[in-house]
Design a protein around this motif. Structure first.
Motif, PDB file in Angstrom:
ATOM      1  N   ALA A 126      -2.136   7.497   3.499  1.00 12.34           N
ATOM      2  CA  ALA A 126      -2.000   6.765   2.233  1.00 12.34           C
ATOM      3  C   ALA A 126      -1.903   5.263   2.492  1.00 12.34           C
ATOM      4  CB  ALA A 126      -0.783   7.259   1.458  1.00 12.34           C
ATOM      5  N   LEU A 127      -1.177   4.878   3.545  1.00 11.98           N
ATOM      6  CA  LEU A 127      -1.043   3.458   3.860  1.00 11.98           C
ATOM      7  C   LEU A 127      -2.380   2.878   4.317  1.00 11.98           C
ATOM      8  CD1 LEU A 127       0.781   1.000   4.037  1.00 11.98           C
ATOM      9  CD2 LEU A 127       1.458   1.740   6.327  1.00 11.98           C
ATOM     10  N   LEU A 128      -3.127   3.619   5.099  1.00 14.98           N
ATOM     11  CA  LEU A 128      -4.440   3.153   5.533  1.00 14.98           C
ATOM     12  C   LEU A 128      -5.378   2.999   4.333  1.00 14.98           C
ATOM     13  CD1 LEU A 128      -6.467   2.364   7.681  1.00 14.98           C
ATOM     14  CD2 LEU A 128      -6.940   4.802   8.014  1.00 14.98           C
ATOM     15  N   ASP A 129      -5.421   3.990   3.450  1.00 21.70           N
ATOM     16  CA  ASP A 129      -6.260   3.897   2.248  1.00 21.70           C
ATOM     17  C   ASP A 129      -5.869   2.682   1.415  1.00 21.70           C
ATOM     18  OD1 ASP A 129      -7.639   6.180   2.953  1.00 21.70           O
ATOM     19  OD2 ASP A 129      -6.592   7.480   1.530  1.00 21.70           O
ATOM     20  N   LEU A 130      -4.574   2.463   1.276  1.00 24.66           N
ATOM     21  CA  LEU A 130      -4.084   1.322   0.498  1.00 24.66           C
ATOM     22  C   LEU A 130      -4.524   0.005   1.141  1.00 24.66           C
ATOM     23  CD1 LEU A 130      -2.314   0.205  -1.791  1.00 24.66           C
ATOM     24  CD2 LEU A 130      -0.370   0.396  -0.225  1.00 24.66           C
ATOM     25  N   ARG A 131      -4.418  -0.092   2.450  1.00 31.13           N
ATOM     26  CA  ARG A 131      -4.811  -1.329   3.131  1.00 31.13           C
ATOM     27  C   ARG A 131      -6.312  -1.563   3.047  1.00 31.13           C
ATOM     28  NH1 ARG A 131      -0.622  -3.665   7.134  1.00 31.13           N
ATOM     29  NH2 ARG A 131      -2.270  -5.194   7.111  1.00 31.13           N
ATOM     30  N   VAL A 132      -7.118  -0.513   3.087  1.00 28.68           N
ATOM     31  CA  VAL A 132      -8.565  -0.661   2.913  1.00 28.68           C
ATOM     32  C   VAL A 132      -8.868  -1.161   1.508  1.00 28.68           C
ATOM     33  CG1 VAL A 132     -10.763   0.595   2.767  1.00 28.68           C
ATOM     34  CG2 VAL A 132      -9.216   1.001   4.692  1.00 28.68           C
ATOM     35  N   VAL A 133      -8.218  -0.587   0.504  1.00 22.34           N
ATOM     36  CA  VAL A 133      -8.406  -1.042  -0.877  1.00 22.34           C
ATOM     37  C   VAL A 133      -8.034  -2.516  -0.997  1.00 22.34           C
ATOM     38  CG1 VAL A 133      -7.503  -0.833  -3.239  1.00 22.34           C
ATOM     39  CG2 VAL A 133      -8.152   1.211  -1.975  1.00 22.34           C
ATOM     40  N   MET A 134      -6.922  -2.910  -0.385  1.00 21.77           N
ATOM     41  CA  MET A 134      -6.497  -4.309  -0.453  1.00 21.77           C
ATOM     42  C   MET A 134      -7.519  -5.213   0.230  1.00 21.77           C
ATOM     43  SD  MET A 134      -3.882  -4.174  -2.291  1.00 21.77           S
ATOM     44  CE  MET A 134      -3.613  -5.914  -2.201  1.00 21.77           C
ATOM     45  N   LEU A 141     -12.982   5.963  -1.583  1.00 22.67           N
ATOM     46  CA  LEU A 141     -11.531   5.969  -1.427  1.00 22.67           C
ATOM     47  C   LEU A 141     -10.898   6.707  -2.599  1.00 22.67           C
ATOM     48  CD1 LEU A 141     -11.022   2.293  -0.295  1.00 22.67           C
ATOM     49  CD2 LEU A 141     -10.638   4.338   1.068  1.00 22.67           C
ATOM     50  N   PRO A 142      -9.768   7.338  -2.353  1.00 22.71           N
ATOM     51  CA  PRO A 142      -9.096   8.044  -3.444  1.00 22.71           C
ATOM     52  C   PRO A 142      -8.726   7.086  -4.582  1.00 22.71           C
ATOM     53  CG  PRO A 142      -8.069   8.547  -1.325  1.00 22.71           C
ATOM     54  CD  PRO A 142      -9.057   7.450  -1.096  1.00 22.71           C
ATOM     55  N   VAL A 143      -8.919   7.541  -5.796  1.00 24.48           N
ATOM     56  CA  VAL A 143      -8.561   6.748  -6.976  1.00 24.48           C
ATOM     57  C   VAL A 143      -7.079   6.398  -6.921  1.00 24.48           C
ATOM     58  CG1 VAL A 143      -8.377   6.802  -9.498  1.00 24.48           C
ATOM     59  CG2 VAL A 143     -10.382   7.766  -8.361  1.00 24.48           C
ATOM     60  N   GLN A 144      -6.278   7.291  -6.376  1.00 23.39           N
ATOM     61  CA  GLN A 144      -4.835   7.049  -6.290  1.00 23.39           C
ATOM     62  C   GLN A 144      -4.525   5.798  -5.486  1.00 23.39           C
ATOM     63  OE1 GLN A 144      -6.386   9.865  -5.414  1.00 23.39           O
ATOM     64  NE2 GLN A 144      -5.283  11.670  -6.108  1.00 23.39           N
ATOM     65  N   ALA A 145      -5.329   5.515  -4.449  1.00 20.56           N
ATOM     66  CA  ALA A 145      -5.089   4.328  -3.621  1.00 20.56           C
ATOM     67  C   ALA A 145      -5.317   3.056  -4.426  1.00 20.56           C
ATOM     68  CB  ALA A 145      -5.981   4.345  -2.377  1.00 20.56           C
ATOM     69  N   ALA A 146      -6.348   3.032  -5.249  1.00 18.94           N
ATOM     70  CA  ALA A 146      -6.617   1.858  -6.090  1.00 18.94           C
ATOM     71  C   ALA A 146      -5.530   1.684  -7.137  1.00 18.94           C
ATOM     72  CB  ALA A 146      -7.982   1.988  -6.748  1.00 18.94           C
ATOM     73  N   CYS A 201       2.343  -0.586  10.451  1.00 18.65           N
ATOM     74  CA  CYS A 201       1.496  -1.416   9.594  1.00 18.65           C
ATOM     75  C   CYS A 201       0.500  -2.216  10.411  1.00 18.65           C
ATOM     76  CB  CYS A 201       2.351  -2.367   8.750  1.00 18.65           C
ATOM     77  SG  CYS A 201       3.186  -1.564   7.394  1.00 18.65           S
ATOM     78  N   ALA A 202       0.920  -2.732  11.529  1.00 16.17           N
ATOM     79  CA  ALA A 202       0.014  -3.496  12.386  1.00 16.17           C
ATOM     80  C   ALA A 202      -1.062  -2.592  12.970  1.00 16.17           C
ATOM     81  CB  ALA A 202       0.794  -4.185  13.501  1.00 16.17           C
ATOM     82  N   ALA A 203      -0.693  -1.392  13.364  1.00 15.01           N
ATOM     83  CA  ALA A 203      -1.670  -0.457  13.926  1.00 15.01           C
ATOM     84  C   ALA A 203      -2.724  -0.091  12.885  1.00 15.01           C
ATOM     85  CB  ALA A 203      -0.966   0.799  14.422  1.00 15.01           C
ATOM     86  N   LEU A 204      -2.314   0.079  11.655  1.00 10.16           N
ATOM     87  CA  LEU A 204      -3.252   0.470  10.602  1.00 10.16           C
ATOM     88  C   LEU A 204      -4.082  -0.702  10.096  1.00 10.16           C
ATOM     89  CD1 LEU A 204      -0.974   2.965   8.667  1.00 10.16           C
ATOM     90  CD2 LEU A 204      -2.885   3.490  10.187  1.00 10.16           C
ATOM     91  N   ALA A 205      -3.641  -1.933  10.342  1.00 16.72           N
ATOM     92  CA  ALA A 205      -4.393  -3.106   9.886  1.00 16.72           C
ATOM     93  C   ALA A 205      -5.768  -3.159  10.537  1.00 16.72           C
ATOM     94  CB  ALA A 205      -3.614  -4.385  10.173  1.00 16.72           C
ATOM     95  N   ALA A 206      -5.841  -2.891  11.826  1.00 14.55           N
ATOM     96  CA  ALA A 206      -7.130  -2.902  12.520  1.00 14.55           C
ATOM     97  C   ALA A 206      -8.035  -1.809  11.981  1.00 14.55           C
ATOM     98  CB  ALA A 206      -6.922  -2.739  14.018  1.00 14.55           C
ATOM     99  N   SER A 207      -7.477  -0.657  11.708  1.00 14.89           N
ATOM    100  CA  SER A 207      -8.269   0.431  11.136  1.00 14.89           C
ATOM    101  C   SER A 207      -8.767   0.073   9.742  1.00 14.89           C
ATOM    102  CB  SER A 207      -7.446   1.720  11.069  1.00 14.89           C
ATOM    103  OG  SER A 207      -7.101   2.139  12.364  1.00 14.89           O
ATOM    104  N   ALA A 208      -7.946  -0.629   8.977  1.00 10.94           N
ATOM    105  CA  ALA A 208      -8.350  -1.040   7.628  1.00 10.94           C
ATOM    106  C   ALA A 208      -9.501  -2.031   7.707  1.00 10.94           C
ATOM    107  CB  ALA A 208      -7.169  -1.650   6.880  1.00 10.94           C
ATOM    108  N   ARG A 209      -9.414  -2.987   8.631  1.00 12.82           N
ATOM    109  CA  ARG A 209     -10.508  -3.957   8.789  1.00 12.82           C
ATOM    110  C   ARG A 209     -11.803  -3.251   9.190  1.00 12.82           C
ATOM    111  NH1 ARG A 209      -6.278  -6.893  10.747  1.00 12.82           N
ATOM    112  NH2 ARG A 209      -6.700  -6.383  12.911  1.00 12.82           N
ATOM    113  N   ALA A 210     -11.689  -2.290  10.097  1.00 17.43           N
ATOM    114  CA  ALA A 210     -12.879  -1.542  10.521  1.00 17.43           C
ATOM    115  C   ALA A 210     -13.410  -0.676   9.383  1.00 17.43           C
ATOM    116  CB  ALA A 210     -12.547  -0.670  11.733  1.00 17.43           C
ATOM    117  N   GLY A 211     -12.534  -0.204   8.539  1.00 19.05           N
ATOM    118  CA  GLY A 211     -12.919   0.679   7.444  1.00 19.05           C
ATOM    119  C   GLY A 211     -13.693   0.008   6.337  1.00 19.05           C
TER     120      GLY A 211
END
Length: 108
Positions: free
Chosen positions: A59-67, A29-34, A10-20
């Motif tokens: 899926a976790l990265l997409d979810l974190r970007v949506v959030m 983003l996939p509708v499923q993530a929203a 989760c921590a590794a993907l957080a930085a990617s989500a912020r960059a995304g």
């Protein structure tokens, strides 16, 4: 200062989500993530954490970007469970999260 690797997935993907979420990088983003984000925000913390642990990295990265886009924080899914955040994102064992600083005694 050395760059240490993140303690958890989760921590590794957080930085990617912020960059995304940077304007030049936002993709469709996939509708499923929203839909998943909306459902998980309203789920009890224990069910939400279980489901988060079962998601694959994409899926976790997409979810974190949506959030990040919709709430301003990729970590909003842990808003009501600080110990869950400490365990899932920071990698702290649950037992360690219960320990606090000793309360100083008056005059001592």
């Amino acid at each position: 200062m050395t760059d240490l690797p993140p303690l958890t997935r989760c921590a590794a993907l957080a930085a990617s989500a912020r960059a995304g979420v940077r304007p030049h990088r936002i993709a469709q983003l996939p509708v499923q993530a929203a839909e998943l984000a909306r459902r998980l925000l309203h789920a009890p913390a224990d069910e939400r954490r279980k489901e988060l642990g079962e998601l694959d990295d994409r899926a976790l990265l997409d979810l974190r970007v949506v959030m990040e886009l919709h709430t301003g924080s990729a970590s909003e899914l842990w808003r009501d469970t600080p110990s869950g955040f400490a365990e899932d994102v920071l990698g702290m064992p649950q037992r360690a999260t219960c320990r606090g600083r000793p309360t100083p005694r008056p005059g001592g």
